[in-house]
Design an enzyme around this catalytic site. Structure first.
Site, PDB file in Angstrom:
ATOM      1  N   ASP A   1       6.106 -84.688  13.799  1.00 53.26           N
ATOM      2  CA  ASP A   1       6.513 -84.737  12.373  1.00 53.26           C
ATOM      3  C   ASP A   1       7.308 -85.988  11.992  1.00 53.26           C
ATOM      4  O   ASP A   1       8.017 -85.987  10.990  1.00 53.26           O
ATOM      5  CB  ASP A   1       7.344 -83.488  12.004  1.00 53.26           C
ATOM      6  CG  ASP A   1       6.523 -82.214  12.122  1.00 53.26           C
ATOM      7  OD1 ASP A   1       7.114 -81.164  12.341  1.00 53.26           O
ATOM      8  OD2 ASP A   1       5.277 -82.311  12.032  1.00 53.26           O
TER       9      ASP A   1
ATOM     10  N   HIS B   1       2.327 -80.619   6.630  1.00 61.60           N
ATOM     11  CA  HIS B   1       3.513 -79.864   7.067  1.00 61.60           C
ATOM     12  C   HIS B   1       4.079 -79.110   5.865  1.00 61.60           C
ATOM     13  O   HIS B   1       4.205 -79.706   4.780  1.00 61.60           O
ATOM     14  CB  HIS B   1       4.558 -80.828   7.649  1.00 61.60           C
ATOM     15  CG  HIS B   1       5.745 -80.121   8.216  1.00 61.60           C
ATOM     16  ND1 HIS B   1       5.712 -79.476   9.436  1.00 61.60           N
ATOM     17  CD2 HIS B   1       6.986 -79.931   7.708  1.00 61.60           C
ATOM     18  CE1 HIS B   1       6.906 -78.922   9.655  1.00 61.60           C
ATOM     19  NE2 HIS B   1       7.687 -79.175   8.623  1.00 61.60           N
TER      20      HIS B   1
ATOM     21  N   GLY C   1      -6.897 -71.006   8.241  1.00 60.65           N
ATOM     22  CA  GLY C   1      -7.817 -72.041   7.777  1.00 60.65           C
ATOM     23  C   GLY C   1      -7.888 -72.222   6.277  1.00 60.65           C
ATOM     24  O   GLY C   1      -8.868 -72.759   5.758  1.00 60.65           O
TER      25      GLY C   1
ATOM     26  N   ASN D   1      -6.251 -74.245   4.464  1.00 66.75           N
ATOM     27  CA  ASN D   1      -6.264 -75.692   4.154  1.00 66.75           C
ATOM     28  C   ASN D   1      -7.656 -76.264   4.395  1.00 66.75           C
ATOM     29  O   ASN D   1      -8.139 -77.099   3.623  1.00 66.75           O
ATOM     30  CB  ASN D   1      -5.234 -76.428   5.012  1.00 66.75           C
ATOM     31  CG  ASN D   1      -3.853 -76.398   4.378  1.00 66.75           C
ATOM     32  OD1 ASN D   1      -3.625 -77.070   3.388  1.00 66.75           O
ATOM     33  ND2 ASN D   1      -2.976 -75.586   4.916  1.00 66.75           N
TER      34      ASN D   1
ATOM     35  N   ILE E   1      -0.696 -82.868  19.869  1.00 71.51           N
ATOM     36  CA  ILE E   1      -1.805 -83.774  20.240  1.00 71.51           C
ATOM     37  C   ILE E   1      -1.289 -84.673  21.355  1.00 71.51           C
ATOM     38  O   ILE E   1      -0.279 -85.353  21.193  1.00 71.51           O
ATOM     39  CB  ILE E   1      -2.243 -84.627  19.028  1.00 71.51           C
ATOM     40  CG1 ILE E   1      -2.694 -83.730  17.870  1.00 71.51           C
ATOM     41  CG2 ILE E   1      -3.344 -85.605  19.437  1.00 71.51           C
ATOM     42  CD1 ILE E   1      -3.943 -82.913  18.128  1.00 71.51           C
TER      43      ILE E   1
ATOM     44  N   GLU F   1       0.031 -77.408  -0.581  1.00 78.28           N
ATOM     45  CA  GLU F   1      -0.717 -77.961   0.565  1.00 78.28           C
ATOM     46  C   GLU F   1      -2.184 -78.131   0.215  1.00 78.28           C
ATOM     47  O   GLU F   1      -2.810 -79.166   0.521  1.00 78.28           O
ATOM     48  CB  GLU F   1      -0.587 -77.026   1.767  1.00 78.28           C
ATOM     49  CG  GLU F   1       0.807 -76.927   2.325  1.00 78.28           C
ATOM     50  CD  GLU F   1       0.869 -75.937   3.453  1.00 78.28           C
ATOM     51  OE1 GLU F   1      -0.049 -75.914   4.292  1.00 78.28           O
ATOM     52  OE2 GLU F   1       1.856 -75.184   3.511  1.00 78.28           O
TER      53      GLU F   1
ATOM     54  N   ASN G   1      -1.443 -84.943   9.392  1.00 83.26           N
ATOM     55  CA  ASN G   1      -1.024 -83.545   9.516  1.00 83.26           C
ATOM     56  C   ASN G   1      -0.431 -83.086   8.192  1.00 83.26           C
ATOM     57  O   ASN G   1       0.188 -83.880   7.473  1.00 83.26           O
ATOM     58  CB  ASN G   1       0.024 -83.423  10.628  1.00 83.26           C
ATOM     59  CG  ASN G   1       0.518 -81.988  10.805  1.00 83.26           C
ATOM     60  OD1 ASN G   1      -0.278 -81.067  10.940  1.00 83.26           O
ATOM     61  ND2 ASN G   1       1.825 -81.803  10.764  1.00 83.26           N
TER      62      ASN G   1
ATOM     63  N   LEU H   1      -1.690 -75.844  15.836  1.00 84.97           N
ATOM     64  CA  LEU H   1      -0.343 -75.603  16.363  1.00 84.97           C
ATOM     65  C   LEU H   1      -0.111 -76.157  17.763  1.00 84.97           C
ATOM     66  O   LEU H   1       0.899 -75.891  18.380  1.00 84.97           O
ATOM     67  CB  LEU H   1      -0.041 -74.092  16.311  1.00 84.97           C
ATOM     68  CG  LEU H   1       0.039 -73.547  14.884  1.00 84.97           C
ATOM     69  CD1 LEU H   1       0.325 -72.062  14.888  1.00 84.97           C
ATOM     70  CD2 LEU H   1       1.106 -74.293  14.072  1.00 84.97           C
ATOM     71  N   LYS H   2      -1.098 -76.900  18.291  1.00 89.18           N
ATOM     72  CA  LYS H   2      -0.887 -77.499  19.617  1.00 89.18           C
ATOM     73  C   LYS H   2      -0.497 -78.960  19.419  1.00 89.18           C
ATOM     74  O   LYS H   2      -1.064 -79.635  18.557  1.00 89.18           O
ATOM     75  CB  LYS H   2      -2.195 -77.453  20.413  1.00 89.18           C
ATOM     76  CG  LYS H   2      -2.678 -76.077  20.768  1.00 89.18           C
ATOM     77  CD  LYS H   2      -2.211 -75.645  22.123  1.00 89.18           C
ATOM     78  CE  LYS H   2      -2.939 -76.362  23.259  1.00 89.18           C
ATOM     79  NZ  LYS H   2      -2.473 -75.898  24.580  1.00 89.18           N
TER      80      LYS H   2
END
Ligand code: GRF
Length: 184
Positions: A139, A98, A11, A13, A82, A168, A96, A79-80
């Site tokens: 992505d 990356h 977490g 970010n 959508i 990031e 997102n 990491l799942k």
């Protein structure tokens, strides 16, 4: 915008976003934090008295998004995938972060340390981070912001990860600011 942040891990970010919000760097509110597991990063929401939930499936995710009247979703180390029904419902309202310079090192299987190990193996001189819209293809959404970092002197993949993570933490909030400006 009324933002939900989705996380799966440390977490950092999310933490950077909450700090930027506190510093008035963007106007949107972060009203909801959701994780797909008991992620360490949920504590950052607790510290700011923002409601946090661990969801078991996408139906629960959608329920929470609707309950909190969310109109923008930020994936911050989520990491799942959508599911399409949520991507469609929130078209052009999911972003997102990356940890690489997409389209390089993106797509299925490219996440976390795997990205940096590949970059290190290829002896790239630069890496960086990308904020992009989320679409049905992993992505592949339009890029909103991208920033490079020099990694020509690194001795390990971990060093790349550390340098990219710093990028990031800057560009995710900058991307939200940019979207707000474009919406005016
Ligand atoms: C970051 O490297 C992000 O790019 C990737 O997962 C990591 C999340 O880190 N998607 P954190 O949970 O924000 O610390």
């Amino acid at each position: 915008m009324n933002i939900a942040v989705l996380i799966s891990g440390t977490g950092t970010n999310l933490k950077a976003l909450l700090k930027a919000k506190k510093n008035g760097e963007f106007d949107s509110s972060i009203s909801l934090i959701v994780a797909n597991r008991n992620a360490e990063g949920l504590k950052y929401g607790d510290e700011e008295n923002i409601d946090t939930f661990v969801i078991k499936n996408s139906e629960e995710l959608l329920e929470k998004l609707e309950e909190y009247k969310i109109d923008f979703i930020v994936l911050a180390g989520y990491l799942k995938p959508i599911p399409d029904f949520i991507v469609k419902k929130y078209k052009n309202r999911i972003i997102n972060i990356h940890p690489a310079l997409l389209p390089k090192y993106g797509g299925k299987g490219y996440y976390g340390m795997r990205v940096h190990e590949e970059v290190f193996k290829n002896k790239d001189g630069i890496s960086g981070a990308t904020v992009h819209y989320v679409t049905e293809e992993i992505d592949k959404g339009d890029i909103i912001l991208q920033r490079e970092v020099d990694i020509s002197d690194v001795k390990s993949a971990q060093e790349i990860k550390d340098r990219v993570l710093e990028i990031e933490h800057k560009i995710l909030k900058d991307a939200i600011k940019k979207i707000e400006v474009n919406m005016k």
